[in-house]
Design a protein around this motif. Structure first.
Motif, PDB file in Angstrom:
ATOM      1  N   THR A   1      -6.682   2.953  -7.684  1.00  0.00           N
ATOM      2  CA  THR A   1      -6.489   2.893  -6.241  1.00  0.00           C
ATOM      3  C   THR A   1      -5.031   3.179  -5.883  1.00  0.00           C
ATOM      4  O   THR A   1      -4.119   3.014  -6.698  1.00  0.00           O
ATOM      5  CB  THR A   1      -6.888   1.506  -5.703  1.00  0.00           C
ATOM      6  OG1 THR A   1      -6.873   1.530  -4.274  1.00  0.00           O
ATOM      7  CG2 THR A   1      -5.922   0.446  -6.189  1.00  0.00           C
ATOM      8  N   TYR A   2      -4.846   3.609  -4.657  1.00  0.00           N
ATOM      9  CA  TYR A   2      -3.483   3.890  -4.179  1.00  0.00           C
ATOM     10  C   TYR A   2      -2.844   2.587  -3.709  1.00  0.00           C
ATOM     11  O   TYR A   2      -3.435   1.816  -2.943  1.00  0.00           O
ATOM     12  CB  TYR A   2      -3.516   4.901  -3.039  1.00  0.00           C
ATOM     13  CG  TYR A   2      -2.201   5.045  -2.312  1.00  0.00           C
ATOM     14  CD1 TYR A   2      -1.157   5.783  -2.865  1.00  0.00           C
ATOM     15  CD2 TYR A   2      -2.001   4.427  -1.077  1.00  0.00           C
ATOM     16  CE1 TYR A   2       0.052   5.913  -2.214  1.00  0.00           C
ATOM     17  CE2 TYR A   2      -0.800   4.562  -0.414  1.00  0.00           C
ATOM     18  CZ  TYR A   2       0.222   5.297  -0.982  1.00  0.00           C
ATOM     19  OH  TYR A   2       1.418   5.421  -0.331  1.00  0.00           O
ATOM     20  N   ILE A   3      -1.627   2.344  -4.157  1.00  0.00           N
ATOM     21  CA  ILE A   3      -0.864   1.148  -3.779  1.00  0.00           C
ATOM     22  C   ILE A   3       0.379   1.607  -3.027  1.00  0.00           C
ATOM     23  O   ILE A   3       1.195   2.360  -3.563  1.00  0.00           O
ATOM     24  CB  ILE A   3      -0.467   0.321  -5.013  1.00  0.00           C
ATOM     25  CG1 ILE A   3      -1.714  -0.096  -5.795  1.00  0.00           C
ATOM     26  CG2 ILE A   3       0.330  -0.914  -4.603  1.00  0.00           C
ATOM     27  CD1 ILE A   3      -1.404  -0.817  -7.092  1.00  0.00           C
ATOM     28  N   ASN A   4       0.484   1.175  -1.806  1.00  0.00           N
ATOM     29  CA  ASN A   4       1.627   1.560  -0.980  1.00  0.00           C
ATOM     30  C   ASN A   4       2.845   0.719  -1.371  1.00  0.00           C
ATOM     31  O   ASN A   4       2.823  -0.509  -1.293  1.00  0.00           O
ATOM     32  CB  ASN A   4       1.299   1.354   0.496  1.00  0.00           C
ATOM     33  CG  ASN A   4       2.388   1.894   1.402  1.00  0.00           C
ATOM     34  OD1 ASN A   4       3.279   2.604   0.952  1.00  0.00           O
ATOM     35  ND2 ASN A   4       2.311   1.562   2.676  1.00  0.00           N
ATOM     36  N   LEU A   5       3.912   1.399  -1.786  1.00  0.00           N
ATOM     37  CA  LEU A   5       5.149   0.730  -2.185  1.00  0.00           C
ATOM     38  C   LEU A   5       6.261   0.881  -1.158  1.00  0.00           C
ATOM     39  O   LEU A   5       7.429   0.623  -1.466  1.00  0.00           O
ATOM     40  CB  LEU A   5       5.633   1.279  -3.530  1.00  0.00           C
ATOM     41  CG  LEU A   5       4.697   1.118  -4.729  1.00  0.00           C
ATOM     42  CD1 LEU A   5       5.331   1.719  -5.975  1.00  0.00           C
ATOM     43  CD2 LEU A   5       4.362  -0.342  -4.959  1.00  0.00           C
ATOM     44  N   ASP A   6       5.907   1.278   0.062  1.00  0.00           N
ATOM     45  CA  ASP A   6       6.941   1.489   1.070  1.00  0.00           C
ATOM     46  C   ASP A   6       7.645   0.185   1.443  1.00  0.00           C
ATOM     47  O   ASP A   6       8.866   0.169   1.656  1.00  0.00           O
ATOM     48  CB  ASP A   6       6.337   2.128   2.320  1.00  0.00           C
ATOM     49  CG  ASP A   6       5.971   3.587   2.082  1.00  0.00           C
ATOM     50  OD1 ASP A   6       6.469   4.165   1.088  1.00  0.00           O
ATOM     51  OD2 ASP A   6       5.194   4.150   2.872  1.00  0.00           O
ATOM     52  N   ASN A   7       6.887  -0.905   1.557  1.00  0.00           N
ATOM     53  CA  ASN A   7       7.511  -2.186   1.905  1.00  0.00           C
ATOM     54  C   ASN A   7       8.481  -2.640   0.816  1.00  0.00           C
ATOM     55  O   ASN A   7       9.586  -3.117   1.104  1.00  0.00           O
ATOM     56  CB  ASN A   7       6.435  -3.254   2.123  1.00  0.00           C
ATOM     57  CG  ASN A   7       5.585  -2.966   3.343  1.00  0.00           C
ATOM     58  OD1 ASN A   7       6.063  -2.358   4.305  1.00  0.00           O
ATOM     59  ND2 ASN A   7       4.333  -3.384   3.319  1.00  0.00           N
ATOM     60  N   LEU A   8       8.079  -2.483  -0.436  1.00  0.00           N
ATOM     61  CA  LEU A   8       8.965  -2.845  -1.542  1.00  0.00           C
ATOM     62  C   LEU A   8      10.197  -1.943  -1.569  1.00  0.00           C
ATOM     63  O   LEU A   8      11.316  -2.412  -1.831  1.00  0.00           O
ATOM     64  CB  LEU A   8       8.202  -2.744  -2.866  1.00  0.00           C
ATOM     65  CG  LEU A   8       8.955  -3.192  -4.118  1.00  0.00           C
ATOM     66  CD1 LEU A   8       9.311  -4.662  -4.048  1.00  0.00           C
ATOM     67  CD2 LEU A   8       8.130  -2.908  -5.368  1.00  0.00           C
ATOM     68  N   LEU A   9       9.994  -0.663  -1.263  1.00  0.00           N
ATOM     69  CA  LEU A   9      11.112   0.277  -1.252  1.00  0.00           C
ATOM     70  C   LEU A   9      12.103  -0.046  -0.136  1.00  0.00           C
ATOM     71  O   LEU A   9      13.326  -0.081  -0.361  1.00  0.00           O
ATOM     72  CB  LEU A   9      10.577   1.700  -1.087  1.00  0.00           C
ATOM     73  CG  LEU A   9      11.615   2.805  -0.955  1.00  0.00           C
ATOM     74  CD1 LEU A   9      12.461   2.906  -2.202  1.00  0.00           C
ATOM     75  CD2 LEU A   9      10.945   4.125  -0.630  1.00  0.00           C
ATOM     76  N   ASP A  10      11.608  -0.305   1.069  1.00  0.00           N
ATOM     77  CA  ASP A  10      12.495  -0.629   2.185  1.00  0.00           C
ATOM     78  C   ASP A  10      13.246  -1.936   1.944  1.00  0.00           C
ATOM     79  O   ASP A  10      14.442  -2.047   2.241  1.00  0.00           O
ATOM     80  CB  ASP A  10      11.696  -0.714   3.486  1.00  0.00           C
ATOM     81  CG  ASP A  10      11.120   0.631   3.894  1.00  0.00           C
ATOM     82  OD1 ASP A  10      11.624   1.664   3.398  1.00  0.00           O
ATOM     83  OD2 ASP A  10      10.161   0.646   4.690  1.00  0.00           O
TER      84      ASP A  10
END
Length: 434
Positions: A184-193
Motif C-alpha cells: 500500500t501507499y504510505i504518505n510521508l509528507d507529514n513526516l517530511l514537513d
C-alpha cells in the motif's frame, strides 16, 4: 476529460502542498499505485496513457517513491516532478529528502545521557525564568531585551522535545501500516514537513545557545563597554537602518526593472535585494549586468557602491565609534577575572540567587528614593520597584570612580616627577662637593 477516466483512481486529500521553481501546488489530486512487478506496472502505464489520464487541464504529474534503507535506518522520499504549462512545455525536476528512522535519543547510551541532561537543564532553566518573572513582574521582563534570547532558547528547546516525542509515534504508525499491507501507499509528507521544521528549529536553537553565552562572557571591560555602546546608540542605529533598507530596496527595484527580464539574479525584488547585499560582500558578477546594459550597468554599480557602502556603512561605523568613545571616557568598568565570573555564575544558578541580589538592591534604592513620598489613600500601592533611580545612581558612581582613577594617575605621575627631581638634585649636590 470524462469522469470515467478516473473511475479506478484514488483522490488523495492528505497530500501536502508542493513548491516548485515556477509555482506552488496545493494538496490533493488523483493517484495510482504501481505494482512491484515490471510487467504489471508497464500495463498500468499503457492504460493511463490510453484512457486520457493526462489532458489539457493537467498541470502537474508526480512520480513518488518511498524508500527505506535498513542498513542505515533511513527513510528516503523521492519525487520526480513534471510541470505541464498551458503552452505545452514540460519541465522536469527531482526532489530527494532523507529522514532518519530514530530520533537522537535512540542513537546510543551516550547520546541518550546527553539528551536527558539537556531536558533537565531546560526544565531547570524554565523554572529560573518563571522565578525571574515573578520577581520583576511581566512588564519589566518584556521591556528587557536581554530576556528575548532566553525566551527564544526555551521555545526552540520545547519544540525539539515535542518533536522527539512525536517522531517515534509517527514511525510506529507507519510501521504498523506497512505490516498490514506491504504494497500500500504510505504518505510521508507529514513526516517530511515535521523533519524540515525540526531541522530549522535546531539551527535556531544552536544560534540561541551561542547567543546566550555572550551574556556570560562579559568579564572584560571591552565587551561591557560594547554592550553599553549598543544600548545607547540603539535608536540612532534603528533610524539609520530604516534609511539603509529604503536605499537597498530602491536599488533592488531598479535592478529588477533594468536586468530582470534577462538575468535570473534580478528576476524579482527579493532576489535583487540579496544581489545588492552580495555587492557589499564583494561577491558579484559585474560582467553579466554589463552584457545586458553596457551603458547603465557601470552607472548602476558605481551609484550602489558609493551610496550604500561609501556613505551609509561609514555612517553606521561613525555612530558606533562616537558612542564608544563617549562610553570609554565617562563610564568606568572594572575587569572581573574568569574564575570569579564562573564562581559567581554557578553560585547564582545552582544556589537560587540569580536575581535575588539585584532585586534586593533595586528595592532598597527604591525605598530610599520614595521614603518621603507618601501615597494618597486614593492611590494604589505599586509593588514593582523603580529602576530609574538605581540606574542614575550607578551611572553617577561610575563617573565619579572614573574621575578618581584619573586623579590617581595624575598624582602618581606628579609623585614620580618629584622623585626624579629630588634624585637629580642629589646628583648635582654630590658633583658640586667634589
Amino acid at each position: 476529460m470524462d469522469d470515467d477516466s478516473y473511475h479506478d483512481g484514488h483522490y488523495k486529500t492528505d497530500a501536502n502542498k508542493m513548491s516548485t521553481n515556477s509555482h506552488i501546488y496545493k494538496g490533493g489530486g488523483f493517484s495510482k499505485i504501481f505494482h512491484s512487478k515490471y510487467n504489471d506496472s508497464l500495463d498500468m502505464i499503457h492504460y493511463i496513457y490510453n484512457s486520457g489520464w493526462i489532458d489539457r487541464q493537467t498541470r502537474l504529474v508526480v512520480l513518488e517513491l518511498n524508500l527505506f534503507y535498513d542498513a542505515i535506518e533511513m527513510f528516503q522520499l523521492v519525487k520526480i516532478i513534471f510541470e505541464i504549462f498551458p503552452t505545452g512545455i514540460v519541465v522536469s525536476s527531482c526532489y530527494v529528502q532523507s529522514i532518519p528512522l530514530k530520533c537522537f535519543l535512540h542513537f546510543g547510551c551516550f547520546i541518550f545521557f546527553v539528551g536527558i541532561v539537556f531536558y533537565l537543564i531546560i526544565i531547570y532553566y524554565t523554572y529560573q525564568e518563571f522565578c525571574e518573572i515573578s520577581m520583576v513582574r511581566i512588564i519589566s521582563y518584556v521591556k528587557d531585551l536581554q530576556n528575548y534570547p532566553d525566551v527564544l532558547l526555551l521555545l526552540t528547546s520545547f519544540l525539539a522535545i515535542a518533536y522527539n516525542i512525536w517522531h517515534p509515534r509517527e514511525v510506529k504508525l507507519i510501521s504498523d501500516t506497512f505490516v498490514k499491507d506491504p504494497w500500500t501507499y504510505i504518505n510521508l509528507d507529514n513526516l517530511l514537513d515535521a523533519w524540515n521544521v525540526y531541522v530549522i528549529n535546531m539551527g535556531i536553537l544552536t544560534f540561541a545557545a551561542w547567543l546566550k553565552i555572550i551574556r556570560f562572557v562579559s568579564f572584560h571591560r571591552t565587551l561591557k563597554r560594547l554592550a553599553i555602546t549598543i544600548e545607547l546608540s540603539f535608536k540612532n542605529i534603528l533610524g539609520l537602518l530604516f534609511i539603509y533598507m529604503i536605499t537597498i530596496l530602491a536599488f533592488a527595484q531598479m535592478g529588477t526593472v533594468l536586468f530582470g527580464n534577462k538575468l535570473e539574479s534580478f528576476k524579482s525584488t527579493f532576489a535583487s535585494t540579496f544581489n545588492i547585499i552580495r555587492i557589499l560582500m564583494c561577491d558579484f558578477d559585474y560582467m553579466e549586468i554589463h552584457e545586458v546594459r553596457p551603458i547603465l550597468a557601470p552607472v548602476y554599480f558605481i551609484a550602489a557602491i558609493i551610496t550604500i557602502y561609501g556613505v551609509l556603512l561609514n555612517l553606521f561605523v561613525a555612530i558606533i565609534l562616537a558612542t564608544y568613545s563617549e562610553v570609554k571616557s565617562s563610564v568606568y568598568v572594572r575587569d572581573t577575572e574568569v574564575f570569579q565570573m564562573l564562581q559567581k555564575g554557578f553560585k547564582n544558578y545552582f544556589c537560587g540567587g540569580r536575581y535575588k541580589a539585584e532585586l534586593e538592591t533595586r528595592m532598597y534604592i527604591d525605598k530610599l528614593t520614595t521614603k518621603d513620598a507618601r501615597p494618597e489613600p486614593s492611590q494604589k500601592y505599586e509593588s514593582q520597584p523603580n529602576v530609574e533611580p538605581m540606574r542614575d545612581l550607578r551611572e553617577e558612581l561610575a563617573s565619579l570612580t572614573e574621575r578618581s582613577f584619573q586623579i590617581e594617575k595624575v598624582l602618581d605621575r606628579f609623585a614620580s616627577t618629584i622623585e626624579s627631581i629630588s634624585k637629580l638634585q642629589g646628583v648635582i649636590k654630590g658633583s658640586v662637593k667634589q
